[in-house]
Design a protein around this motif. Sequence first.
Motif, short mmCIF file in Angstrom:
data_model
loop_
_atom_site.label_atom_id
_atom_site.label_comp_id
_atom_site.label_asym_id
_atom_site.label_seq_id
_atom_site.Cartn_x
_atom_site.Cartn_y
_atom_site.Cartn_z
N THR A 147 0.81 -1.21 0.00
CA THR A 147 0.00 0.00 0.00
C THR A 147 0.84 1.26 0.00
O THR A 147 0.31 2.35 -0.15
N LEU B 118 3.68 3.98 -1.37
CA LEU B 118 3.84 4.55 -2.70
C LEU B 118 5.30 4.77 -3.01
O LEU B 118 6.10 5.08 -2.13
N THR B 119 5.64 4.64 -4.30
CA THR B 119 7.00 4.91 -4.72
C THR B 119 6.99 5.97 -5.81
O THR B 119 6.36 5.77 -6.84
N GLY B 120 7.63 7.09 -5.58
CA GLY B 120 7.68 8.16 -6.57
C GLY B 120 8.75 7.89 -7.58
O GLY B 120 9.62 7.04 -7.39
N THR C 249 9.83 -1.96 -3.94
CA THR C 249 8.49 -1.90 -3.37
C THR C 249 8.05 -3.34 -3.11
O THR C 249 7.91 -4.12 -4.05
N LEU D 293 -1.95 -1.53 -7.18
CA LEU D 293 -0.95 -0.48 -7.33
C LEU D 293 -0.98 0.13 -8.72
O LEU D 293 -0.94 1.36 -8.88
N ALA E 172 -4.19 2.19 -9.36
CA ALA E 172 -4.22 3.45 -8.61
C ALA E 172 -3.14 4.43 -9.09
O ALA E 172 -3.10 5.57 -8.63
N GLY E 173 -2.27 4.00 -10.00
CA GLY E 173 -1.20 4.86 -10.46
C GLY E 173 -0.07 4.98 -9.46
O GLY E 173 0.74 5.92 -9.53
N ASP E 174 0.01 4.03 -8.53
CA ASP E 174 1.00 4.08 -7.45
C ASP E 174 2.11 3.05 -7.61
O ASP E 174 2.91 2.87 -6.70
N THR F 63 5.32 0.95 -16.17
CA THR F 63 4.12 1.76 -15.94
C THR F 63 4.13 2.97 -16.87
O THR F 63 5.19 3.45 -17.29
N GLU G 186 3.69 6.00 -16.39
CA GLU G 186 4.37 7.19 -15.87
C GLU G 186 5.87 7.20 -16.19
O GLU G 186 6.49 8.27 -16.20
#
Length: 558
Positions: free
Chosen positions: A24, A26-28, A101, A115, A118-120, A373, A375
């Motif tokens: 749960t 998050l990783t930027g 992660t 994940l 949710a875009g996380d 992903t 992103e």
Amino acid sequence: MKREPTARPLGRAARRLTALATATALTGLAACSGGSGGDDPAGDLNDAGAMSGYAADTTFRATEPVEFSILWTDWPESPVKDSWEIFDEIEERTNVSLELTHVPFSDHVEKRSLLISAGDAPDVIPLVYTGEEQQFAASQAVLPMSDYVEHMPNFQKYVEEWDLGQMIDNLRLADGKYYMVPGLQEVSVPTFTLLVREDVFDEVGAPIPETWDELRGALEKIKAEHPDSKPLADGFEGGSMLNYAAHAFGTVAGWGYGNGTFFDEEKGEFVYAGASDEYRDMLEYFHGLAEDGLLDTESFTATNEGEGTVTEKFAAGEVFAASGAAGTVQEFSTALDATDAKGTYEIVQIAPPGGPAGQVVEPRNFWHGFMLTAETRDHPNFLALVQFLDWLYYSPEARDLLRWGVEGETFTKSDDGEYTLDPEYSLKSFNINLDGDTDIGEDLGYSNNVLSDSTESRALKESYNSPQYVEYIDSVLSTRTPRDPFPPAPLDEVELEQASLLATPLKDTVDTNTLKFIIGDRPLSEWDAYVAELEAQNLQGYLDLINGAYERFAQENG
């Protein structure tokens, strides 16, 4: 002088483990000084840190320190340790650090989906098998990797050398692109097959079976000598045995059931496997075994865990042939060594028996690969990420490192490609050098399940497996023919949702009745009624979706 693995600094490894302790978190995206460098090797791709002139069989090294995040599945028996040198070795060679992660193995598929949706999710999503990417591709949550493989020279090299081009093309979805790159295998053999007590087969005068009919004959002889036995078992709720048996009957079943369709070459269309004559013939065969006391039906309703397992029955002389993989051979051997049979038995992993469809096994397969992903496309080091993953997943240098560690320290490699683990090291998960003081897997992180079991040459695959398994590979490659893969029938986003709504109840009906027909809870005289039940669940509408997608893709891709 050899470097002591335990003397390596722990700072970077410890820092990685603080990343995300649960799924749960998050990783930027990693922050790096960005912009395009003076040499622009990839047009409009963000290329900070990328190598100019990167090519196959060269070590990737980022031109500046970079950090990428990766989804790491934690197996209970092999948790990441601060002492793992694998990440430091990767960083020393490539200038890339990995931020992990963590998700637990028990529900990693569900956590992964949450994940990504949710875009996380972190940058890199490993442990992805073909087909698992479709739901994420439909929602554009992952990148079309086919747009970037031109920057992956090792991937391209081994796709060509190992003749995998058509298989790669079959990964394309409705838009003509593919969204994951798989682990490439120079040779592919079924992981699960039949394990037999060769000494018992010899005892009753039965040769190692080449077909399912020959297996039945051998089981009858064993039953006559061991009347209290039910000599054949699965131990995986039928999923394993039906999977490898189905190909010999000209259908798909068990673990390999997939979306339930089978391409009929004569008709030029997909048919529903669970309603086919070939599927019925397979069920009739296994029902006959069950009816005659040759099949342990409990092994079709339970996993190989708890009390009364197939392993226990194998050790007790109640089962003499069962489903398994290379590791199962060791499991059975350990159990037998605790009995009076120690030193008298011989377990052989045999090529899956042939049947009405011929000496046929599953098609050549990929192993797990990775997705990126959506992103990551904006990551300042995007091109460097693509190049790094090409090196990590597909270069021989990295594959040797991930499996065996550092050449000249943990292992040596002869001119003819033979790998030898240094005596001071062990690899207990494969029963290699058990007296070694340091386990390269448990203590150093090599041969881990997330990164190591992906792309492999034949020599690398054979290097850590037993001589018996190497013989198994030879027997499959020399005596069996892989079934041709089915042609692509990629669904668009709307069709995927429609197909999922139809496929689930259809498969539930097939699974329930497959077991009933085999164990005799439903007579095969009710086959037509069963097929009518499938038709009442809009079977034709489901086939229309699949065949419509097949025809559309064939027309668009000529």
